[in-house]
Design a protein around this motif. Sequence first.
Motif, mmCIF file in Angstrom:
data_model
loop_
_atom_site.group_PDB
_atom_site.id
_atom_site.type_symbol
_atom_site.label_atom_id
_atom_site.label_comp_id
_atom_site.label_asym_id
_atom_site.label_seq_id
_atom_site.Cartn_x
_atom_site.Cartn_y
_atom_site.Cartn_z
ATOM 1 N N LEU A 91 6.357 3.315 -12.226
ATOM 2 C CA LEU A 91 6.941 3.007 -10.925
ATOM 3 C C LEU A 91 8.023 1.934 -11.041
ATOM 4 N N CYS A 92 7.741 0.907 -11.826
ATOM 5 C CA CYS A 92 8.710 -0.176 -11.980
ATOM 6 C C CYS A 92 9.987 0.306 -12.658
ATOM 7 N N ARG A 93 9.839 1.135 -13.667
ATOM 8 C CA ARG A 93 11.039 1.632 -14.358
ATOM 9 C C ARG A 93 11.853 2.552 -13.457
ATOM 10 N N GLN A 94 11.183 3.345 -12.646
ATOM 11 C CA GLN A 94 11.905 4.183 -11.688
ATOM 12 C C GLN A 94 12.720 3.336 -10.722
ATOM 13 N N ALA A 95 12.186 2.176 -10.346
ATOM 14 C CA ALA A 95 12.861 1.303 -9.388
ATOM 15 C C ALA A 95 13.859 0.356 -10.050
ATOM 16 N N GLY A 96 13.917 0.355 -11.374
ATOM 17 C CA GLY A 96 14.803 -0.570 -12.076
ATOM 18 C C GLY A 96 14.284 -1.989 -12.083
ATOM 19 N N ALA A 97 12.970 -2.156 -12.001
ATOM 20 C CA ALA A 97 12.353 -3.486 -11.965
ATOM 21 C C ALA A 97 11.820 -3.880 -13.336
ATOM 22 N N GLU A 98 11.891 -5.171 -13.616
ATOM 23 C CA GLU A 98 11.324 -5.719 -14.845
ATOM 24 C C GLU A 98 9.828 -5.900 -14.651
ATOM 25 N N VAL A 99 9.050 -5.563 -15.674
ATOM 26 C CA VAL A 99 7.595 -5.631 -15.534
ATOM 27 C C VAL A 99 7.000 -6.358 -16.725
ATOM 28 N N LEU A 100 6.032 -7.239 -16.431
ATOM 29 C CA LEU A 100 5.294 -7.990 -17.433
ATOM 30 C C LEU A 100 3.808 -7.805 -17.158
ATOM 31 N N VAL A 101 3.014 -7.908 -18.203
ATOM 32 C CA VAL A 101 1.563 -7.845 -18.038
ATOM 33 C C VAL A 101 0.986 -9.215 -18.364
ATOM 34 N N ASN A 102 -0.023 -9.616 -17.636
ATOM 35 C CA ASN A 102 -0.610 -10.929 -17.824
ATOM 36 C C ASN A 102 -1.424 -10.995 -19.113
ATOM 37 N N ALA A 103 -1.082 -11.923 -19.978
ATOM 38 C CA ALA A 103 -1.889 -12.366 -21.123
ATOM 39 C C ALA A 103 -2.001 -11.389 -22.291
ATOM 40 N N ASP A 104 -1.994 -10.093 -22.054
ATOM 41 C CA ASP A 104 -2.340 -9.102 -23.076
ATOM 42 C C ASP A 104 -1.097 -8.719 -23.888
ATOM 43 N N VAL A 105 -0.869 -9.431 -24.980
ATOM 44 C CA VAL A 105 0.315 -9.189 -25.809
ATOM 45 C C VAL A 105 0.263 -7.797 -26.436
ATOM 46 N N ALA A 106 -0.912 -7.347 -26.865
ATOM 47 C CA ALA A 106 -1.035 -6.017 -27.474
ATOM 48 C C ALA A 106 -0.667 -4.928 -26.475
ATOM 49 N N LEU A 107 -1.117 -5.054 -25.232
ATOM 50 C CA LEU A 107 -0.784 -4.069 -24.211
ATOM 51 C C LEU A 107 0.711 -4.105 -23.898
ATOM 52 N N ALA A 108 1.288 -5.289 -23.885
ATOM 53 C CA ALA A 108 2.730 -5.408 -23.668
ATOM 54 C C ALA A 108 3.504 -4.693 -24.764
ATOM 55 N N ARG A 109 3.067 -4.862 -25.999
ATOM 56 C CA ARG A 109 3.759 -4.189 -27.102
ATOM 57 C C ARG A 109 3.579 -2.676 -27.009
ATOM 58 N N GLU A 110 2.393 -2.233 -26.619
ATOM 59 C CA GLU A 110 2.139 -0.801 -26.516
ATOM 60 C C GLU A 110 3.080 -0.140 -25.511
ATOM 61 N N PHE A 111 3.326 -0.794 -24.369
ATOM 62 C CA PHE A 111 4.158 -0.209 -23.319
ATOM 63 C C PHE A 111 5.600 -0.701 -23.356
ATOM 64 N N CYS A 112 5.932 -1.535 -24.341
ATOM 65 C CA CYS A 112 7.291 -2.098 -24.458
ATOM 66 C C CYS A 112 7.703 -2.813 -23.171
ATOM 67 N N ILE A 113 6.793 -3.663 -22.672
ATOM 68 C CA ILE A 113 7.057 -4.458 -21.484
ATOM 69 C C ILE A 113 6.861 -5.925 -21.830
ATOM 70 N N GLY A 114 7.183 -6.790 -20.871
ATOM 71 C CA GLY A 114 7.043 -8.204 -21.097
ATOM 72 C C GLY A 114 5.602 -8.675 -20.994
ATOM 73 N N VAL A 115 5.413 -9.951 -21.335
ATOM 74 C CA VAL A 115 4.086 -10.561 -21.212
ATOM 75 C C VAL A 115 4.235 -11.887 -20.480
ATOM 76 N N HIS A 116 3.253 -12.169 -19.611
ATOM 77 C CA HIS A 116 3.214 -13.453 -18.910
ATOM 78 C C HIS A 116 2.047 -14.247 -19.470
ATOM 79 N N LEU A 117 2.331 -15.441 -19.989
ATOM 80 C CA LEU A 117 1.340 -16.231 -20.710
ATOM 81 C C LEU A 117 0.668 -17.237 -19.780
#
Length: 315
Positions: A184-210
């Motif tokens: 959904l975020c990519r369709q809207a052109g929005a930047e997306v980060l996931v909280n804390a989970d660096v492995a999940l961020a790498r899996e989806f090629c998204i940012g991480v919030h520490l």
Amino acid sequence: MPLRVVEVVAGVIRDARGRVLLARRTEGRDLAGLWEFPGGKREPGESAEEALARELHEELGIEVEIGPALITVPQRYPDKRLRLDVRVITAWRGNAHGREGQALVWVPPGKLPTYSMPPADRPVVAALLQPPHYLVTPMPDGGDASWLASLEAALASGVRRVQLRAPGVEPQRWRSLVACAVHLCRQAGAEVLVNADVALAREFCIGVHLPAALLHSLDGRPLPTAIPVGASCHTAEDLHAAEALGCDFAVLGNLRPTPSHPGRAGIGWDGFAALREGVSLPIYAIGGLAPEDLDGARQCGAQGIAAIRGLWPAV
């Protein structure tokens, strides 16, 4: 002895191609050789608008029409405390040239981060380029479909930076929700980060919030520079750690008492500004804020506001 306070005004000047004008600080001045938004000191008795019009005429030989405030950045230097009041220049007349011998350059907006600047000017670049609102998602207590529908509505309202956060949700369910949210975020052109989970961020090629605790446990930036890294901060030590780690932005609060932090008094805008002036990161304010708080946040040096309830629509 208290540091002297210096009031400075600067303008964001664009040409017909949308490029932004930067001036290079001349030899013999503090921070010589760095690039900055044109302007100068506000003299006693001058309004900000009067000072900026005078400075741009003296420095560049142009007459200007001054538009809205962009951001006011409090910044502490070893010998002074600076307040940089930045305005958008809506129109200008004349041939812009360096009347004081300073070099000038017209920069495409996307290239502004590549120029070496004084610490106070870096948040100005972020205010021009990065989203003013940072949505933090709530728990999906109403069901996955409802949660995704609310996210889609938030994106439709203009939110362009999102932190996916739902502590305690079962991992497989959360991975599925993250996959849908990223789409959904990519369709809207929005930047997306996931909280804390660096492995999940790498899996989806998204940012991480520490979170702050994780921020202090790392000895290097966890993702490449092309992928965003944010951090939650509550103290000056947190902010310095985020800056040293190379985070792209931070979130600072809580500004006001909130249900998610019972018993914790808010730092208020004065507290926010006092912490903000110690680093040059873009910083979102968080804690009981809503979109209508944006102008006040910018006057204290905030990139914008981060929120859960204030940015999460009910559907």
